[in-house]
Structures are given as C-alpha cells and as structure tokens.
Write a protein that holds these residues in place. Structure first.
Motif, short mmCIF file in Angstrom:
data_model
loop_
_atom_site.label_atom_id
_atom_site.label_comp_id
_atom_site.label_asym_id
_atom_site.label_seq_id
_atom_site.Cartn_x
_atom_site.Cartn_y
_atom_site.Cartn_z
N TYR A 100 0.84 -1.20 0.00
CA TYR A 100 0.00 0.00 0.00
C TYR A 100 0.88 1.25 0.00
O TYR A 100 0.68 2.19 -0.75
CB TYR A 100 -0.90 0.04 1.24
CG TYR A 100 -1.93 -1.06 1.30
CD1 TYR A 100 -2.46 -1.61 0.14
CD2 TYR A 100 -2.40 -1.53 2.54
CE1 TYR A 100 -3.40 -2.62 0.21
CE2 TYR A 100 -3.34 -2.53 2.61
CZ TYR A 100 -3.86 -3.07 1.45
OH TYR A 100 -4.79 -4.05 1.52
N VAL A 106 1.73 5.20 -2.49
CA VAL A 106 1.19 6.42 -1.90
C VAL A 106 1.99 7.61 -2.42
O VAL A 106 3.20 7.56 -2.52
CB VAL A 106 1.27 6.37 -0.37
CG1 VAL A 106 0.79 7.68 0.25
CG2 VAL A 106 0.42 5.22 0.15
N GLN A 144 0.79 11.51 0.99
CA GLN A 144 0.27 10.43 1.83
C GLN A 144 1.38 9.67 2.55
O GLN A 144 1.15 8.57 3.08
CB GLN A 144 -0.53 9.45 0.96
CG GLN A 144 -1.71 10.10 0.25
CD GLN A 144 -2.76 10.56 1.22
OE1 GLN A 144 -2.95 9.93 2.25
NE2 GLN A 144 -3.43 11.66 0.92
N SER A 161 -4.98 3.43 4.72
CA SER A 161 -4.24 3.41 3.44
C SER A 161 -4.91 2.54 2.38
O SER A 161 -4.82 2.86 1.19
CB SER A 161 -2.80 2.95 3.69
OG SER A 161 -2.79 1.66 4.28
N TRP A 205 -7.12 4.66 0.30
CA TRP A 205 -6.40 5.47 -0.70
C TRP A 205 -6.10 4.64 -1.94
O TRP A 205 -6.23 5.11 -3.06
CB TRP A 205 -5.10 5.99 -0.09
CG TRP A 205 -4.30 6.76 -1.10
CD1 TRP A 205 -4.39 8.08 -1.38
CD2 TRP A 205 -3.33 6.23 -2.00
NE1 TRP A 205 -3.55 8.42 -2.40
CE2 TRP A 205 -2.87 7.29 -2.81
CE3 TRP A 205 -2.80 4.95 -2.21
CZ2 TRP A 205 -1.91 7.13 -3.80
CZ3 TRP A 205 -1.85 4.78 -3.21
CH2 TRP A 205 -1.41 5.87 -3.98
N LYS A 206 -5.69 3.37 -1.73
CA LYS A 206 -5.38 2.52 -2.88
C LYS A 206 -6.62 2.28 -3.72
O LYS A 206 -6.57 2.30 -4.95
CB LYS A 206 -4.79 1.19 -2.39
CG LYS A 206 -4.35 0.29 -3.54
CD LYS A 206 -3.68 -0.98 -3.02
CE LYS A 206 -3.23 -1.86 -4.19
NZ LYS A 206 -2.59 -3.10 -3.72
N LEU A 212 -7.59 12.27 2.14
CA LEU A 212 -6.97 11.41 1.12
C LEU A 212 -6.96 12.15 -0.20
O LEU A 212 -7.90 12.89 -0.52
CB LEU A 212 -7.74 10.09 0.96
CG LEU A 212 -7.75 9.12 2.14
CD1 LEU A 212 -8.62 7.91 1.81
CD2 LEU A 212 -6.34 8.66 2.49
N ASP A 213 -5.90 11.96 -0.98
CA ASP A 213 -5.79 12.60 -2.30
C ASP A 213 -5.04 11.66 -3.21
O ASP A 213 -3.91 11.26 -2.92
CB ASP A 213 -5.05 13.94 -2.18
CG ASP A 213 -5.16 14.76 -3.45
OD1 ASP A 213 -5.53 14.20 -4.50
OD2 ASP A 213 -4.88 15.98 -3.39
N THR A 214 -5.65 11.28 -4.32
CA THR A 214 -5.03 10.31 -5.23
C THR A 214 -3.92 10.92 -6.06
O THR A 214 -3.21 10.21 -6.76
CB THR A 214 -6.08 9.71 -6.18
OG1 THR A 214 -6.66 10.76 -6.96
CG2 THR A 214 -7.16 8.99 -5.41
#
Length: 563
Positions: A131, A135, A139, A207, A210-211, A233-235
């Motif tokens: 994970y 990131v 992150q 986490s 986020w994935k 969270l921000d991709t």
C-alpha cells in the motif's frame, strides 16, 4: 447595374447572420449537454469511491466484531492467553488493517489484548508496505512506524463519546480521521459482549482506502475532505484549470471530490465546437469576401471623389476622379470632374490676368522708381527738405509695389510650372551664411539679434532658389519679431531651422500659413501681400523637400525645411 441592386446583394450577405446564430445555438446546446454528462460521470465516480470506502468500513466493522467475539471466548489466567497473535492474524484478511487493538474495561486496558495489538503493529506485513509504495508524497504519513507507542486506548474514559455509544450497544466510527506524521487511522469501537460492559476499540488503517480511490480515479483526481476542508486522502494533485464535483461521503460530514482538467472533460465539446466553427467560419469567410468585394466596388468611386475633392481643396485644380460608370455615383463623378475643369479654367484665366497685369505694372513702376531716384539725386534740380522726404516715402512705396509685383510674377510662374531649377552640388551652410549677412542690416536697424549656426551640409539644389527660400524665412521672422527679440538659423545636414521670438501664430491659423494672400498676423499692421511663405513652400516642394511650422502665441515660431 444600379446601386440599389448592389445594396440588395449586401443585404443578401447579411442573411448569413442567422446561420451563425444557429451555429452558436447548437454549440451552446452541446456545451450544456456535455457539461451535464461530465457532472453525471463525476457523481457516478464519486459514488463508486464513496461505496468502496463504505464497504471497507463495513468490512472492517465486521472484522472487529469477529475479533470481539473471539476475544470474548478467550480463556485467561495469570496474564497469559491460549490464543496467540499469530492465530488471530490468520483469521483476518488482511490481518493488519487495525493499527491498534485493545479491550476497554472500566477504564483499563486488558494486558493480553494490548500485546496482540502491539504485536500486529511491530509485524506490519508486506501487504501494508505494498500500500505504502503506491502512496503519493502527500500520503507518506501512512508509512508504518518501527517504534510507536500506541496509547490511544489508555486515554479513553467512561465519558468518551465512543465509549458511551459502544456501551449502549452501538458500533461506532469516529467522525474524524487522525493523521499523524507517519500514519492515517480512523478510531472505531464495538461492544465486546451482549451486556456491553466491555468494548473492543481499534484504530483502522486508512491506506487501503487510498489505494481503492487511486484504482477508481485513473486519469482523474479523487479527494476526501472533512467538514472543515482538510484533505484526508488525495489520489494525486492535478494542476491547471479543473472542474470538480462534490458528493457526500456518507460518513460524518466528509465529502468526496472528483476533479478533472477541463481540457479532458470537454474534449468532445471542443471537437464539436471546432467543427461548428469550421462550417460557420467557412460561410463567414465567403460572406466577408463577397461583402468586401461588393463594398469596394461601391466605395471605390466615392473614395476617388473624396481624394479629388481633397486635392482641389489643397489647391491642385488638375485633380479628376477618373470614374466612368453609368449609375448614380458615375453621374455624380462626371459632374464633379466638369466642375473641377471649370475651376481650373477660371484659375488659369486669373493667373494669366495676374501675370499679365503684374508684367505690365513692373515696367512703369520701375520707371517711376528711376525718376524718383533721379530727383532725389538732384539731376532735375535742387529740392528742399520736405520734397526730399516726400520723394523718399514714394521710393519706399515703389520698392514695396515692385516687390509685390515680382512676387505675383513668381507665384504665377510656379503655378504654371514654368520655373526650372538649375541644380548643382552646393553647401547649404554657405548659402545660409550669405542670406543671413544680406539681412543683417535690416535686423540691426530693427534691434533684432540675428544669429546663425551652420554645419557643412552638401545638397543638390538651385543656389539662387535656396537663397530665396532662406531670405524669405529670415525676412519674415525679422518682420514679426519686436525690438529686443532674436532670430536664429540652424543648418544641419538635411535640415534648415529658422526660429524667432516674435508674436507667434494662433493654432487655428497654422493650417493657412502657407496659403496665397493670407497674412496670419494681419492685425500687427505689418505690410505685405501674404505671398512670401506661399512662394517659399512651392520652392521647397519643387526641390523635393517639405516645410513645417510650429508656433506658440507670445513665444515665437519655428519653420523647419527638410530634404
């Protein structure tokens, strides 16, 4: 073809405007449709991200309940348990989604269960590292710590909202995500048994969410923010002009935001717009070309009329429109040419008359001047003082009349084109020096300071005519400069400048300063026919040069001759 027909054709070209309006209407409809579709797509994507997060939370809650059920049946004795952390990990997929795990009992933490939680953190497995490898830099706080003292469960009390809700039989998630330097977790709690005396508390690793968001986002950006706008969270941050859609996350007051570059979102709209612009632009170009050609066909004779009128207004009576058409404008141009021809004939007759009269006057005036000179010289007999004074005034008046007659003859020759230049390579500075010296006695007599600054200025010109130009300008400057004033002549290559400190010329009269028989300062009482500057301008133009004047009332005037 009649003018009204041509105007009708222009109106026909104007009918293309509705076509353009229709094109813009179509593009507007497409824009609204695609905008709505983009918003729908974003809402669907945000819904998928929200559902995936909710599924993760629900799954985690189920796992925590399973752990609670297992722990509830674990036999204990003297600080030891028959149920090891390794056995507990095998029951969980993945086994390490809980960063901290503990049993809360009347404000204390069960030692064996706390050891299970710490063991899980210390053995943060490879799946968690997987994970973490995906990131983004924002992150990185989710990385697993090597040595972290998890004491959150020890900070709980019976009055804590999560404790109270869980003891009431509720399965509780905290309303805020805890983001530390190395980890992002969500506190949660479930009852441990039916009596709800004990509760199972944990911190859920966020986490994996986020994935999941990253897998859903693809070319877009998915952001999870809390109620005050903090990013949870921000991709991956996108840059540029973005369009975004916000959807409630379904937990606390969190919001899922989907962002996408406008260029990508509206690519189909841009393609449709370019096609519409292409068609409309093609039609518009044809309409413009057609209108320009037609307008030029109509306006060309009007321009010819305007140019001819301006030339006649400037004194060129040879100007003609050269328009040969059978419509209304053609007949107007023909009448204009006839009028110009009549004016030219009248001006020629006037010039011939003036030249003839001037020529006839010059001989008797010269004879009279000679007779007066003989009388003043005593050839015809002695004169008394009064007679000499009267004859002196007569000779001055005769000189002025002869000068005026000569100017009339000069202007008549210039207008008739009968003046030929004897050009040679001469020094304009030398000519200017001689012209100034000729007029120096006149300046001294009037009390005007006359100065010259001259640099060597070779030029192809008629020496006599250049001398006349300078004499006219300097004489005119001395004439209108009061006693105590100054006149200066500056000669530089390609330019002669004559300045004075005289009375100046009013701005509204500057445009007429070179007109024939025009005395711009007639109110000064200085005699003259108003021909000197007109002759000067024609001589300058005959040499291929130009003359300009600037002036200010009370401060003087500046005449500039350039070649």
């Amino acid at each position: 073809m009649k003018l009204v027909v041509r105007l009708a054709l222009i109106l026909l070209a104007v009918t293309l405007l509705p076509l353009g309006g229709l094109g813009f209407l179509v593009v507007g409809l497409l824009e609204r449709s695609i905008t709505a579709q983009v918003k729908t797509n974003h809402e669907q994507l945000a819904g998928v991200a929200r559902d995936s997060m909710r599924l993760y939370l629900d799954t985690s809650r189920g796992k925590l309940k399973t752990i609670a059920a297992i722990v509830n049946k674990m036999p204990t004795g003297k600080g030891e348990t028959k149920f090891s952390p390794e056995q507990l990990n095998k029951l969980l997929e993945p086994p390490d989604i809980f960063v901290e795990l503990a049993v809360y009992h009347t404000g204390t933490v069960e030692q064996q269960i706390k050891q299970v939680g710490q063991s899980r953190v210390n053995n943060y497995n490879k799946q968690q590292q997987e994970y973490q490898s995906n990131v983004n830099p924002q992150q990185q706080q989710m990385a697993a710590p090597n040595d972290v003292n998890f004491l959150w469960s020890k900070t709980l009390s019976n009055g804590h909202p999560m404790v109270r809700l869980a003891r009431a039989g509720n399965e509780v998630f905290a309303p805020a995500l805890e983001i530390s330097d190395n980890l992002s977790v969500l506190p949660m709690a479930v009852p441990l048994d039916k009596e709800c005396e004990d509760i199972m508390v944990a911190k859920l690793d966020f986490s994996p969410v986020w994935k999941q968001f990253g897998a859903i986002a693809r070319q877009r950006e998915i952001v999870l923010v809390d109620s005050v706008g903090n990013t949870l969270l921000d991709t991956g941050a996108l840059s540029g002009d973005l369009i975004e859609t916000r959807v409630p996350a379904g937990h606390a007051d969190w919001t899922v935001i989907v962002r996408e570059p406008k260029s990508a979102a509206y690519a189909p709209l841009q393609q449709a717009r370019m096609q519409a612009i292409g068609w409309i632009g093609g039609a518009g170009v044809l309409a413009i070309v057609f209108s320009v050609v037609l307008a030029a066909f109509i306006v060309r004779p009007v321009r010819a009329l305007t140019a001819a009128a301006e030339r006649i207004g400037a004194g060129d009576l040879t100007a003609r429109t050269n328009v040969h058409r059978s419509d209304e404008i053609g007949r107007l141009a023909k009448s204009f040419d006839q009028m110009a021809m009549a004016l030219q004939q009248l001006d020629t007759a006037k010039s011939d008359f003036v030249a003839h009269v001037s020529h006839e006057l010059r001989t008797p005036l010269t004879s009279m001047k000679l007779s007066v000179a003989n009388m003043l010289d005593g050839i015809v007999g002695p004169l008394d003082t009064k007679q000499e004074a009267v004859l002196a005034r007569m000779r001055s008046d005769l000189d002025r009349l002869i000068h005026m007659v000569n100017e009339l003859l000069d202007i008549a020759k210039l207008e008739a084109g009968k003046v030929a230049l004897a050009k040679a390579r001469i020094d304009a500075a030398e000519v200017a020096q001689k012209a100034v010296e000729t007029l120096r006695p006149l300046a001294e007599q009037k009390g005007v300071k006359l100065a010259i600054m001259a640099q060597a200025s070779p030029i192809d010109a008629d020496r006599a005519k250049l001398h006349e130009i300078i004499v006219n300008l300097v004489d005119n400057a001395i004439k209108f400069t009061p006693s105590g004033g100054a006149v200066s002549v500056d000669v530089t290559p390609g330019r002669i400048i004559v300045r004075d400190t005289g009375c100046g010329i009013a701005p509204e009269r500057l445009a007429k300063v070179f007109d024939k028989f025009n005395q711009v300062n007639a109110n000064t009482g200085i005699p003259g026919a108003g021909l000197g500057l007109s002759i000067t301008k024609k001589l300058v133009e005959l040499h291929g040069g130009r003359i300009e004047v600037t002036s200010e009332i009370g401060k003087g005037s500046t005449f500039t001759v350039s070649w």
